[in-house]
Design a protein around this motif. Structure first.
Motif, PDB file in Angstrom:
ATOM      1  N   VAL A  31     -19.638  -9.272 -39.665  1.00  0.00           N
ATOM      2  CA  VAL A  31     -20.848  -8.552 -39.274  1.00  0.00           C
ATOM      3  C   VAL A  31     -20.435  -7.372 -38.414  1.00  0.00           C
ATOM      4  O   VAL A  31     -19.646  -7.513 -37.486  1.00  0.00           O
ATOM      5  N   LYS A  32     -20.961  -6.204 -38.714  1.00  0.00           N
ATOM      6  CA  LYS A  32     -20.660  -4.996 -37.950  1.00  0.00           C
ATOM      7  C   LYS A  32     -21.979  -4.365 -37.519  1.00  0.00           C
ATOM      8  O   LYS A  32     -22.946  -4.332 -38.277  1.00  0.00           O
ATOM      9  N   VAL A  33     -22.036  -3.869 -36.290  1.00  0.00           N
ATOM     10  CA  VAL A  33     -23.234  -3.227 -35.759  1.00  0.00           C
ATOM     11  C   VAL A  33     -22.940  -1.742 -35.590  1.00  0.00           C
ATOM     12  O   VAL A  33     -21.955  -1.374 -34.948  1.00  0.00           O
ATOM     13  N   PHE A  34     -23.793  -0.913 -36.169  1.00  0.00           N
ATOM     14  CA  PHE A  34     -23.662   0.533 -36.042  1.00  0.00           C
ATOM     15  C   PHE A  34     -24.838   1.050 -35.207  1.00  0.00           C
ATOM     16  O   PHE A  34     -25.983   0.669 -35.440  1.00  0.00           O
ATOM     17  N   THR A  35     -24.556   1.904 -34.232  1.00  0.00           N
ATOM     18  CA  THR A  35     -25.610   2.485 -33.380  1.00  0.00           C
ATOM     19  C   THR A  35     -25.267   3.924 -33.069  1.00  0.00           C
ATOM     20  O   THR A  35     -24.104   4.264 -32.994  1.00  0.00           O
ATOM     21  N   PRO A  36     -26.180   4.768 -32.743  1.00  0.00           N
ATOM     22  CA  PRO A  36     -27.554   4.808 -33.231  1.00  0.00           C
ATOM     23  C   PRO A  36     -27.584   5.433 -34.614  1.00  0.00           C
ATOM     24  O   PRO A  36     -26.667   6.141 -35.003  1.00  0.00           O
ATOM     25  N   ILE A  37     -28.647   5.223 -35.318  1.00  0.00           N
ATOM     26  CA  ILE A  37     -28.811   5.746 -36.669  1.00  0.00           C
ATOM     27  C   ILE A  37     -29.932   6.786 -36.661  1.00  0.00           C
ATOM     28  O   ILE A  37     -31.013   6.545 -36.144  1.00  0.00           O
ATOM     29  N   ILE A  38     -29.664   7.935 -37.227  1.00  0.00           N
ATOM     30  CA  ILE A  38     -30.638   9.029 -37.277  1.00  0.00           C
ATOM     31  C   ILE A  38     -31.641   8.739 -38.390  1.00  0.00           C
ATOM     32  O   ILE A  38     -31.247   8.358 -39.493  1.00  0.00           O
ATOM     33  N   PRO A  39     -32.946   8.923 -38.114  1.00  0.00           N
ATOM     34  CA  PRO A  39     -33.941   8.661 -39.156  1.00  0.00           C
ATOM     35  C   PRO A  39     -33.847   9.657 -40.307  1.00  0.00           C
ATOM     36  O   PRO A  39     -33.356  10.767 -40.152  1.00  0.00           O
ATOM     37  N   ASN A  40     -34.327   9.239 -41.459  1.00  0.00           N
ATOM     38  CA  ASN A  40     -34.356  10.058 -42.678  1.00  0.00           C
ATOM     39  C   ASN A  40     -32.970  10.571 -43.055  1.00  0.00           C
ATOM     40  O   ASN A  40     -32.794  11.736 -43.393  1.00  0.00           O
ATOM     41  N   SER A  41     -31.981   9.713 -42.957  1.00  0.00           N
ATOM     42  CA  SER A  41     -30.622  10.086 -43.335  1.00  0.00           C
ATOM     43  C   SER A  41     -30.095   9.076 -44.349  1.00  0.00           C
ATOM     44  O   SER A  41     -30.630   7.987 -44.500  1.00  0.00           O
ATOM     45  N   GLN A  42     -29.039   9.460 -45.033  1.00  0.00           N
ATOM     46  CA  GLN A  42     -28.395   8.563 -45.988  1.00  0.00           C
ATOM     47  C   GLN A  42     -27.135   8.007 -45.344  1.00  0.00           C
ATOM     48  O   GLN A  42     -26.362   8.745 -44.742  1.00  0.00           O
ATOM     49  N   LEU A  43     -26.935   6.716 -45.511  1.00  0.00           N
ATOM     50  CA  LEU A  43     -25.776   6.046 -44.929  1.00  0.00           C
ATOM     51  C   LEU A  43     -24.885   5.518 -46.043  1.00  0.00           C
ATOM     52  O   LEU A  43     -25.369   4.922 -47.001  1.00  0.00           O
ATOM     53  N   TYR A  44     -23.598   5.721 -45.863  1.00  0.00           N
ATOM     54  CA  TYR A  44     -22.609   5.110 -46.738  1.00  0.00           C
ATOM     55  C   TYR A  44     -21.680   4.305 -45.851  1.00  0.00           C
ATOM     56  O   TYR A  44     -21.044   4.856 -44.955  1.00  0.00           O
ATOM     57  N   ILE A  45     -21.625   3.010 -46.104  1.00  0.00           N
ATOM     58  CA  ILE A  45     -20.777   2.128 -45.303  1.00  0.00           C
ATOM     59  C   ILE A  45     -19.658   1.635 -46.201  1.00  0.00           C
ATOM     60  O   ILE A  45     -19.900   0.999 -47.223  1.00  0.00           O
ATOM     61  N   MET A  46     -18.440   1.952 -45.800  1.00  0.00           N
ATOM     62  CA  MET A  46     -17.274   1.496 -46.529  1.00  0.00           C
ATOM     63  C   MET A  46     -16.722   0.263 -45.809  1.00  0.00           C
ATOM     64  O   MET A  46     -16.165   0.377 -44.719  1.00  0.00           O
ATOM     65  N   ALA A  47     -16.904  -0.895 -46.431  1.00  0.00           N
ATOM     66  CA  ALA A  47     -16.494  -2.152 -45.802  1.00  0.00           C
ATOM     67  C   ALA A  47     -15.137  -2.588 -46.338  1.00  0.00           C
ATOM     68  O   ALA A  47     -14.911  -2.616 -47.544  1.00  0.00           O
ATOM     69  N   ASN A  48     -14.254  -2.918 -45.422  1.00  0.00           N
ATOM     70  CA  ASN A  48     -12.950  -3.454 -45.775  1.00  0.00           C
ATOM     71  C   ASN A  48     -13.055  -4.976 -45.774  1.00  0.00           C
ATOM     72  O   ASN A  48     -13.558  -5.570 -44.828  1.00  0.00           O
ATOM     73  N   ASN A  49     -12.573  -5.617 -46.824  1.00  0.00           N
ATOM     74  CA  ASN A  49     -12.684  -7.070 -46.933  1.00  0.00           C
ATOM     75  C   ASN A  49     -11.862  -7.809 -45.891  1.00  0.00           C
ATOM     76  O   ASN A  49     -12.166  -8.933 -45.537  1.00  0.00           O
ATOM     77  N   LYS A  50     -10.797  -7.197 -45.391  1.00  0.00           N
ATOM     78  CA  LYS A  50      -9.877  -7.907 -44.504  1.00  0.00           C
ATOM     79  C   LYS A  50     -10.271  -7.819 -43.040  1.00  0.00           C
ATOM     80  O   LYS A  50     -10.061  -8.762 -42.288  1.00  0.00           O
ATOM     81  N   SER A  51     -10.800  -6.683 -42.620  1.00  0.00           N
ATOM     82  CA  SER A  51     -11.087  -6.511 -41.194  1.00  0.00           C
ATOM     83  C   SER A  51     -12.345  -5.667 -41.014  1.00  0.00           C
ATOM     84  O   SER A  51     -12.465  -4.591 -41.577  1.00  0.00           O
TER      85      SER A  51
END
Length: 102
Positions: A31-51
């Motif tokens: 589980v990863k927490v991202f802060t803060p997030i700007i409204p009306n934006s597009q997010l791309y999260i690249m998740a690594n399986n190991k860490s």
């Protein structure tokens, strides 16, 4: 690569936190927490399986046409404030020169 398209609707405020989790290998610590997030934006999260420390968040913002109005409004407020400061400064200088003993 799997992906999810999710929307929260029109929000005028920042999102305080965005929790992102994966169920790879049934590990609870993915589980990863991202802060803060700007409204009306597009997010791309690249998740690594190991860490989860290597997860990356890319934020793409589409400012739209209202950005011109925001810039003009901010410039006008700054200009008016500057003119008031200059006028008050000049008025005080004139008063000081009148009150100065000669």
């Amino acid at each position: 690569m799997p992906y999810v398209y999710n929307g929260i609707g029109r929000s005028n405020n920042y999102l305080e936190s965005l929790n992102v989790a994966t169920s790879i290998n049934s590990q609870l610590d993915q589980v990863k927490v991202f802060t803060p997030i700007i409204p009306n934006s597009q997010l791309y999260i690249m998740a690594n399986n190991k860490s989860k420390k290597q997860w990356r968040l890319e934020l793409f913002i589409n400012p739209g046409k209202i950005i011109i109005l925001i810039v003009i409004s901010a410039a006008a407020v700054l200009l008016i404030t500057g003119l008031v400061i200059i006028a008050m400064h000049m008025k005080e200088k004139r008063e000081d020169s009148k009150n100065r003993p000669q």
